[in-house]
Design an enzyme around this catalytic site. Structure first.
Site, PDB file in Angstrom:
ATOM      1  CD  GLU A 216      -3.087  -0.145   2.307  1.00 28.52           C
ATOM      2  OE1 GLU A 216      -3.158   0.987   2.814  1.00 28.52           O
ATOM      3  OE2 GLU A 216      -3.635  -1.134   2.795  1.00 28.52           O
TER       4      GLU A 216
ATOM      5  CG  ASP B 126      -3.589   8.087   7.815  1.00 33.70           C
ATOM      6  OD1 ASP B 126      -3.620   6.851   7.941  1.00 33.70           O
ATOM      7  OD2 ASP B 126      -3.686   8.657   6.722  1.00 33.70           O
TER       8      ASP B 126
END
EC number: 4.2.1.20
Length: 267
Positions: free
Chosen positions: A51, A62
């Site tokens: 990824e 995040d």
């Protein structure tokens, strides 16, 4: 329908009695040339799928480690275009499938169709857009699939059952199971309900299930494999190793960690 490159990857690791190892790195941290070296090293050390994060200034999903990596990448001048250009240069050097992790804002600024065309030309295999609601995935999914890109959708522990079913049936390549409530980041332990969620997803569709957010060591990789997951996604723990590495040693450090994790994929 013919299986995609991602689905074939999961079939292959399953055949080998392993869970697919899926490291995440932030493109451009510390710079795009180093990211290219890290990608090559991760493939060499056993990554099945990688990824690749496209840095964005407001990454809602995040945690602090990946947010800081995105900031460093943006400060070094990384843009969606420079990430795709870097990926293009690796087409002959990399055979591991690359999934681009991007937020919807940079995607829309670039132009949805243009992005999918350029991502496909650069050799990407799929996309993850964590802040794109299910209701808005249809258009992107159809553009992505027409360019041979899988649009991977996310399921969280808080997702209602009926919505989970729809997501798992609409997700291409695999379903991304978020193992925790909240943002990405290292966790000391995984919650047992992850196993229940894997089983529920199994009942909804035959799409492979990969677990991410909070997978940070070999112990977690072994755990999610025993729970029946097809893939383990390791992000913050790897990004942290890269950011703590001595300048010039980033690929080396990433490779060491990937080797350790790879050994756990068949345990």
């Amino acid at each position: 329908m013919e299986s995609s490159i991602l689905e074939r990857c999961f079939s292959q690791s399953k055949k080998e009695g392993r869970i697919a190892l899926m490291p995440f790195i932030m493109a451009g941290d510390p710079d795009v040339n180093t990211s290219a070296e890290i990608l090559i090293m991760l493939e060499k050390k056993g990554a099945d799928i990688i990824e690749l994060g496209i840095p964005y200034s407001d990454p809602l999903a995040d945690g602090p480690i990946i947010q800081k990596a995105a900031s460093r990448a943006l400060n070094s001048g990384t843009s969606p275009k420079s990430v795709l250009e870097m990926l293009s240069t690796l087409k002959t050097k990399l055979s591991v499938p690359i999934i681009l992790f991007t937020y919807s804002n940079p995607l829309l600024n670039y132009g949805m169709e243009e992005f999918c065309i350029d991502a496909s030309k650069a050799g990407a295999a799929g996309l993850v857009v964590p802040d794109l609601p299910l209701e808005e995935t249809e258009k992107l999914s159809s553009i992505a699939l027409s360019k041979n890109l899988d649009l991977v959708l996310l399921v969280a522990p808080t997702t209602p059952k009926e919505r989970m079913r729809k997501i798992s049936q609409r997700s291409n390549g695999f379903t991304y199971l978020v193992s925790v409530t909240g943002v990405t980041g290292e966790r000391s332990a995984l919650e047992n309900r992850v196993q229940l969620l894997i089983n529920e997803l199994r009942g909804f569709s035959s799409t492979p299930v990969a677990v991410g957010f909070g997978i940070s060591d070999t112990k977690h990789v072994i755990q999610v494999k025993r729970w029946g997951a097809d893939g383990a996604i390791i992000g913050s723990a790897l990004v942290k190793r890269i950011s703590n590495a001595t300048t010039g040693q980033e690929a080396e450090e990433a490779g060491k960690f990937c080797s350790e994790l790879y050994k756990a994929t068949s345990l």
